[in-house]
Motif scaffolding. Sequence first.
Motif, PDB file in Angstrom:
ATOM      1  N   GLU A 149     -42.069 -37.144   7.793  1.00 11.57           N
ATOM      2  CA  GLU A 149     -42.079 -36.222   6.662  1.00 11.57           C
ATOM      3  C   GLU A 149     -43.124 -35.145   6.876  1.00 11.57           C
ATOM      4  O   GLU A 149     -43.577 -34.502   5.936  1.00 11.57           O
ATOM      5  N   SER A 150     -43.511 -34.970   8.133  1.00 14.02           N
ATOM      6  CA  SER A 150     -44.533 -33.960   8.398  1.00 14.02           C
ATOM      7  C   SER A 150     -44.126 -33.029   9.529  1.00 14.02           C
ATOM      8  O   SER A 150     -44.967 -32.489  10.229  1.00 14.02           O
ATOM      9  N   ALA A 151     -42.831 -32.837   9.689  1.00 15.60           N
ATOM     10  CA  ALA A 151     -42.374 -31.859  10.674  1.00 15.60           C
ATOM     11  C   ALA A 151     -42.498 -30.456  10.071  1.00 15.60           C
ATOM     12  O   ALA A 151     -42.747 -30.311   8.874  1.00 15.60           O
ATOM     13  N   THR A 152     -42.367 -29.453  10.922  1.00 18.64           N
ATOM     14  CA  THR A 152     -42.462 -28.075  10.464  1.00 18.64           C
ATOM     15  C   THR A 152     -41.128 -27.374  10.686  1.00 18.64           C
ATOM     16  O   THR A 152     -40.482 -27.584  11.709  1.00 18.64           O
ATOM     17  N   ALA A 153     -40.739 -26.553   9.716  1.00 20.12           N
ATOM     18  CA  ALA A 153     -39.538 -25.743   9.898  1.00 20.12           C
ATOM     19  C   ALA A 153     -39.816 -24.340   9.380  1.00 20.12           C
ATOM     20  O   ALA A 153     -40.429 -24.177   8.325  1.00 20.12           O
ATOM     21  N   ILE A 154     -39.400 -23.344  10.140  1.00 18.86           N
ATOM     22  CA  ILE A 154     -39.602 -21.955   9.732  1.00 18.86           C
ATOM     23  C   ILE A 154     -38.279 -21.206   9.859  1.00 18.86           C
ATOM     24  O   ILE A 154     -37.612 -21.260  10.887  1.00 18.86           O
ATOM     25  N   LEU A 155     -37.912 -20.518   8.791  1.00 22.10           N
ATOM     26  CA  LEU A 155     -36.703 -19.699   8.812  1.00 22.10           C
ATOM     27  C   LEU A 155     -37.084 -18.248   8.554  1.00 22.10           C
ATOM     28  O   LEU A 155     -37.792 -17.946   7.600  1.00 22.10           O
ATOM     29  N   ASP A 156     -36.638 -17.384   9.441  1.00 20.40           N
ATOM     30  CA  ASP A 156     -36.846 -15.952   9.251  1.00 20.40           C
ATOM     31  C   ASP A 156     -35.541 -15.383   8.718  1.00 20.40           C
ATOM     32  O   ASP A 156     -34.537 -15.326   9.437  1.00 20.40           O
ATOM     33  N   THR A 157     -35.531 -14.958   7.457  1.00 20.65           N
ATOM     34  CA  THR A 157     -34.270 -14.525   6.845  1.00 20.65           C
ATOM     35  C   THR A 157     -33.867 -13.116   7.274  1.00 20.65           C
ATOM     36  O   THR A 157     -32.801 -12.641   6.923  1.00 20.65           O
ATOM     37  N   GLU A 158     -34.738 -12.459   8.026  1.00 15.92           N
ATOM     38  CA  GLU A 158     -34.353 -11.134   8.512  1.00 15.92           C
ATOM     39  C   GLU A 158     -33.574 -11.229   9.824  1.00 15.92           C
ATOM     40  O   GLU A 158     -32.602 -10.528  10.041  1.00 15.92           O
ATOM     41  N   THR A 159     -34.046 -12.121  10.680  1.00 15.53           N
ATOM     42  CA  THR A 159     -33.368 -12.286  11.967  1.00 15.53           C
ATOM     43  C   THR A 159     -32.457 -13.516  11.980  1.00 15.53           C
ATOM     44  O   THR A 159     -31.707 -13.724  12.929  1.00 15.53           O
ATOM     45  N   ASN A 160     -32.550 -14.336  10.900  1.00 11.53           N
ATOM     46  CA  ASN A 160     -31.803 -15.590  10.798  1.00 11.53           C
ATOM     47  C   ASN A 160     -32.177 -16.614  11.866  1.00 11.53           C
ATOM     48  O   ASN A 160     -31.400 -17.511  12.179  1.00 11.53           O
TER      49      ASN A 160
END
Lengths: 136, 187
Positions: free
Chosen positions: B52-63
Motif C-alpha cells: 500500500e506504499s507504491a507510487t503512481a503518477i499520471l500526467d493528464t497533459e501527455t497521458n
Amino acid sequence: MKMQKYLTIAFVALIIITFASFFMYSYMYRPHRNVIEEQTVAVLSATELQNRFADANGSLESFADKIIEVNGLISNVEQQRTIIVDDKVQIDFDGSSEIEATLIKGNMIRVKGRCVGYDDLLEIVKIDQAILINNY
Amino acid sequence: MKNLRNTILLAMISTVIGVYTGNAQKKYIDKNANIVFEASEKLFEEVKAETESATAILDTETNEIASLALVKGFRFKNSLMQEHFNENYIESDTYPKATFKGELLDFDSSKLTESPSEILVDGTLGLHGKEKDIRTTLSVRKVEDAIVMEGAFKVAPEDFDIEIPKLVRSKIAKEVLVQINFNLVGR
C-alpha cells in the motif's frame, strides 16, 4: 517381551515426530518482524537519509530493510496513516497504531520504522511499519 | 519609452499565462498506491502479497503514467514466504524496484465522469532487471477531485527470468495475477 519393544520404539518415534513437526511448524509460520522489539541500526534526520540514497547507490544496501529512526518536520499529512517528513521521507505508520489525530503539519517528529528503499519517481525514501517515538 | 512599455506588457502577459497554466492540474499522484499480486494454486497455501506504499503518477497533459513499487514493501501473510520471495526469487537486494511506464490511449481527463470508463494502457513493466510490454485495460473514473484507476493483468515469472524450483513448482501458479488500485490526487 517383543511386543513391549515395538511399543517403546513406536512411542519414541511418536515423540520425535511430534517435536519435529512442532519445530517445522514454528519455522514455517514464524511471526513477521517486530519493529518495536528490533534494535535500531541508525538514527538520522530525514534530509540526511534522503541524501544518502540520492547521492550514492552504494548506500542503498546499508539501510534498505533495516530498522532506523528518523527525525524531522512534518511537511505534509497525507490520507490514512501516511506523513511526509521534510519533503524527503514518506512514513507509513503501522496499521495497529492509532495516532493520526495528533500528527500536525509543522510538528517535529521522530519515528522508528523499517526503511523500504528509495523511490526515484518522487525522490523520497519510504519507511513503513513505523511507530511514533516523539511528536511535538 | 515604447520599448519599456512593450517589456512591461510582455511581462504582464507571461505572468498571466504562467499563473493560468500553473493552476491547471496536470499531475495526479498517489503515494499510497495499492498493488496486489497472487499466484495461488488450489489446495496449496495462498501465494499472495500486497503493498500500500507504491507510487503512481499520471500526467493528464501527455497521458503518461508511471508507477514504482519497492519490492520489499510487499507483505505476505507468511513471513517465511516473504523472505524466500525477496531472497531467492525476486532478489530484492539487487533489484529493489518494480516499475511501470506507459501511456493511456485515447484518454481525455476532462471527459472523465463518476461512472467508470475502460481505458487502454500501453507500457513496459520492469522487474528483476528485465522488461516486458504490457497492454491492458484500466477502469478509470473520477471521484471528487481524484482519479481512480483499477485494473488487473497477468504475467509469468519466466518473462522476468525468475526461476521457480521444481520442488515448489506445483504450489505456485504459472501465471501471476497483478491487481492495481490507484487513487490519484491532483497536485
